[in-house]
Write a protein that holds these residues in place. Sequence first.
Motif, short mmCIF file in Angstrom:
data_model
loop_
_atom_site.label_atom_id
_atom_site.label_comp_id
_atom_site.label_asym_id
_atom_site.label_seq_id
_atom_site.Cartn_x
_atom_site.Cartn_y
_atom_site.Cartn_z
N HIS B 5 131.08 -8.83 47.47
CA HIS B 5 131.34 -9.10 46.06
C HIS B 5 132.04 -7.90 45.44
O HIS B 5 131.56 -6.77 45.56
CB HIS B 5 130.01 -9.36 45.35
N SER B 8 134.39 -10.07 38.94
CA SER B 8 134.64 -11.41 38.42
C SER B 8 135.92 -11.42 37.60
O SER B 8 136.49 -10.37 37.32
CB SER B 8 133.45 -11.84 37.55
N TRP B 35 137.72 -14.60 48.82
CA TRP B 35 137.02 -15.82 48.46
C TRP B 35 136.80 -15.78 46.95
O TRP B 35 136.37 -14.75 46.42
CB TRP B 35 135.64 -15.89 49.12
N VAL B 37 134.69 -17.96 43.95
CA VAL B 37 133.68 -18.99 43.72
C VAL B 37 133.42 -19.06 42.22
O VAL B 37 133.26 -18.02 41.58
CB VAL B 37 132.34 -18.65 44.42
N SER B 39 131.32 -19.09 39.11
CA SER B 39 130.00 -18.50 38.97
C SER B 39 128.92 -19.55 38.80
O SER B 39 127.76 -19.33 39.13
CB SER B 39 129.97 -17.49 37.82
N LYS B 40 129.29 -20.75 38.31
CA LYS B 40 128.26 -21.79 38.13
C LYS B 40 127.72 -22.28 39.46
O LYS B 40 126.65 -22.89 39.52
CB LYS B 40 128.81 -22.96 37.32
N TYR B 41 128.44 -22.00 40.57
CA TYR B 41 127.97 -22.43 41.88
C TYR B 41 127.18 -21.35 42.61
O TYR B 41 126.77 -21.54 43.75
CB TYR B 41 129.15 -22.91 42.73
N ILE B 42 127.01 -20.20 41.96
CA ILE B 42 126.22 -19.16 42.60
C ILE B 42 124.78 -19.28 42.15
O ILE B 42 124.49 -19.37 40.96
CB ILE B 42 126.77 -17.76 42.25
N HIS B 43 123.88 -19.31 43.11
CA HIS B 43 122.45 -19.31 42.81
C HIS B 43 121.86 -18.05 43.40
O HIS B 43 122.19 -17.69 44.53
CB HIS B 43 121.78 -20.55 43.39
N ALA B 44 121.00 -17.38 42.67
CA ALA B 44 120.48 -16.10 43.13
C ALA B 44 118.97 -16.13 43.19
O ALA B 44 118.31 -16.82 42.41
CB ALA B 44 120.94 -14.99 42.19
#
Lengths: 266, 77
Positions: B5, B8, B35, B37, B39-44
């Motif tokens: 990472h 953003s 890559w 992605v 951010s709404k598709y990142i789950h932490a």
Amino acid sequence: MLPEANWITRAPSLRRKAALLAKVQDEAGHGLYLYSAAETLGVSRDEMYEQLHTGKAKYSSIFNYPTLTWADIGAIGWLVDGAAIMNQVPLCRASYGPYARAMVRICKEESFHQRQGFEIMLTLSRGTPEQKRLAQDALNRWWWPTLMMFGPKDDDSPNSAQSMRWKIKRFSNDELRQKFVDITADQAAFLGLTIPDDHLSLDPGTGHYRIGDIDWNEFKEVLGGNGPCNRQRLEDRKKAWDEGVWVREAAAAHAQKKQAGKMQAA
Amino acid sequence: MDHKHVGSLHAADPAMALENARDVYTRRNEGVSIWVVESKYIHASDPGEADSLFDPASDKIYRHPTFYNLPPEVKNI
């Protein structure tokens, strides 16, 4: 960005132009990293632009000064970026992750900025008498505004206490300002230029340079919107935003069209 | 080499996101692949739950090769 972009079309050589373009591009990136870090606190990019354009958001005092000659570009890189580095290196270990990580990336890029500026000052101060005069004049105009970048004296700094308690800010304004003066005074001596402070003197006891009084009234005025370029800077920002509406709308429309096309095909 | 990472940005679509990422985050040859992605598709995982989440591995020392003592005469194992 704005003070330095002013000289891109008038850089004295291709090498200088390429370096300045790269620096200004970097600065745009720095703005992005900081806006991205701020977004993690729950404010939107649009809200922040609105705050900037309406004068609600503060920004560093230094950007409100004009770049009158090519030598200003050297002075800015050497002094302003130098001061920024002094401030930002400790922030790499600030307690707020997104901010600290932005600072790490920023610091990596800042050292090229400062060396670029110093190289310009070196070339000018070793050039013709007129070039040396230009360099000295730029130093005369950028020295005190640079010292003000470190913020008010510790006793007069209302925000410092909270920032230090939260371990965001790790060194005080005066500490950083002193460190900057000590380092930069030697660099000025190497350039054969004179810092515009009659009271600047090395204290043999402490090993630190003593400086004259900073004009805090000027600082207050500049922060309050009455500096030499405040109005122009904000107008430029608003103009860029307004003239870019069609680009943003076109990009969004294009993205939507492509997305709809994909749905149809599937 | 892993993808890591780096930051953003805002963009209208994936293609623009890749270009913007190239412009901002690979100015000094930092990468050969990007890559992006949303951010709404990142789950932490919850940092507050980190202890209990990762605890189960701490006492399973038999997962490590060093747990197994073999005679020194045995080579290449």
